[in-house]
Design a protein around this motif. Structure first.
Motif, mmCIF file in Angstrom:
data_model
loop_
_atom_site.group_PDB
_atom_site.id
_atom_site.type_symbol
_atom_site.label_atom_id
_atom_site.label_comp_id
_atom_site.label_asym_id
_atom_site.label_seq_id
_atom_site.Cartn_x
_atom_site.Cartn_y
_atom_site.Cartn_z
ATOM 1 N N VAL A 31 0.838 -1.204 0.000
ATOM 2 C CA VAL A 31 0.000 0.000 0.000
ATOM 3 C C VAL A 31 0.872 1.254 0.000
ATOM 4 O O VAL A 31 0.647 2.180 -0.788
ATOM 5 N N GLU A 32 1.873 1.296 0.872
ATOM 6 C CA GLU A 32 2.745 2.477 0.954
ATOM 7 C C GLU A 32 3.516 2.696 -0.343
ATOM 8 O O GLU A 32 3.699 3.841 -0.776
ATOM 9 N N ILE A 35 1.009 4.160 -2.909
ATOM 10 C CA ILE A 35 0.673 5.546 -2.548
ATOM 11 C C ILE A 35 1.839 6.475 -2.864
ATOM 12 O O ILE A 35 1.645 7.574 -3.381
ATOM 13 N N ALA A 47 -5.374 9.226 -0.522
ATOM 14 C CA ALA A 47 -5.259 7.770 -0.436
ATOM 15 C C ALA A 47 -4.768 7.327 0.951
ATOM 16 O O ALA A 47 -5.200 6.292 1.460
ATOM 17 N N SER A 48 -3.893 8.102 1.554
ATOM 18 C CA SER A 48 -3.380 7.755 2.885
ATOM 19 C C SER A 48 -4.493 7.756 3.928
ATOM 20 O O SER A 48 -4.425 7.025 4.913
ATOM 21 N N TRP A 50 -7.630 6.834 3.419
ATOM 22 C CA TRP A 50 -8.655 5.814 3.179
ATOM 23 C C TRP A 50 -8.635 4.750 4.262
ATOM 24 O O TRP A 50 -7.613 4.517 4.915
ATOM 25 N N ASN A 52 -8.555 0.869 5.642
ATOM 26 C CA ASN A 52 -7.745 -0.271 5.203
ATOM 27 C C ASN A 52 -8.470 -1.057 4.115
ATOM 28 O O ASN A 52 -7.845 -1.540 3.166
ATOM 29 N N LYS A 55 -7.997 0.782 0.825
ATOM 30 C CA LYS A 55 -6.604 0.638 0.370
ATOM 31 C C LYS A 55 -6.364 -0.745 -0.223
ATOM 32 O O LYS A 55 -5.765 -0.872 -1.295
ATOM 33 N N GLU A 58 -8.281 -1.048 -3.653
ATOM 34 C CA GLU A 58 -7.684 -0.294 -4.759
ATOM 35 C C GLU A 58 -6.297 -0.777 -5.136
ATOM 36 O O GLU A 58 -5.976 -0.885 -6.315
ATOM 37 N N PHE A 59 -5.459 -1.028 -4.160
ATOM 38 C CA PHE A 59 -4.041 -1.245 -4.436
ATOM 39 C C PHE A 59 -3.614 -2.709 -4.481
ATOM 40 O O PHE A 59 -2.576 -3.025 -5.056
#
Length: 136
Positions: A31-32, A35, A47-48, A50, A52, A55, A58-59
């Motif tokens: 995730v990081e 982002i 996005a940060s 959102w 969990n 995240k 999406e990711f």
């Protein structure tokens, strides 16, 4: 001061939501990384913030969703997981995300429900299953 007062006032009227499961270290890293690659600081900040579930949807899960959906809907070219309503995505655990989505095939959009199986140790998708709702 006003912002704090508004936040406190809103907190009193907002429905309580159960705490989400935490992400595994590998999931957090995925995730990081994604982002950090977003183009603008505004996108990264958004996005940060959102949940969990959003995240992960999406990711981690969305990249696996389209290939899985193409097996059921060969012309599929775009997919959305969840909606603006946070209750449409549920991070059941570090191992599972469930929810609703939409897939586009040609000019038609179809709704579906899904389960995204996760591998916490790698931060990757173990499997994506979707049940398409009948075409209208």
């Amino acid at each position: 001061m006003l912002a704090v007062a508004l936040a406190l006032a809103m907190a009193g009227t907002a429905p309580a939501t159960p705490a989400e499961p935490p992400l595994s270290p590998a999931q957090k890293a995925v995730v990081e990384k994604v982002i950090s690659r977003l183009k603008s600081p505004e996108e990264r900040n958004l996005a940060s913030g959102w949940s969990n579930a959003k995240k992960v949807a999406e990711f981690i899960c969305r990249p696996a969703a389209l290939p899985a959906l193409r097996r059921q809907s060969p012309g599929a070219d775009k997919v959305f997981l969840g909606t603006d309503d946070p209750t449409t995505l549920t991070l059941v655990s570090k191992r599972s995300l469930t929810g609703v989505g939409q897939v586009r095939s040609g000019a038609a959009w179809r709704d579906f429900t899904f389960t995204c199986a996760l591998t916490p140790s790698s931060g990757k998708v173990a499997g994506f299953t979707a049940v398409l709702k009948p075409a209208a």
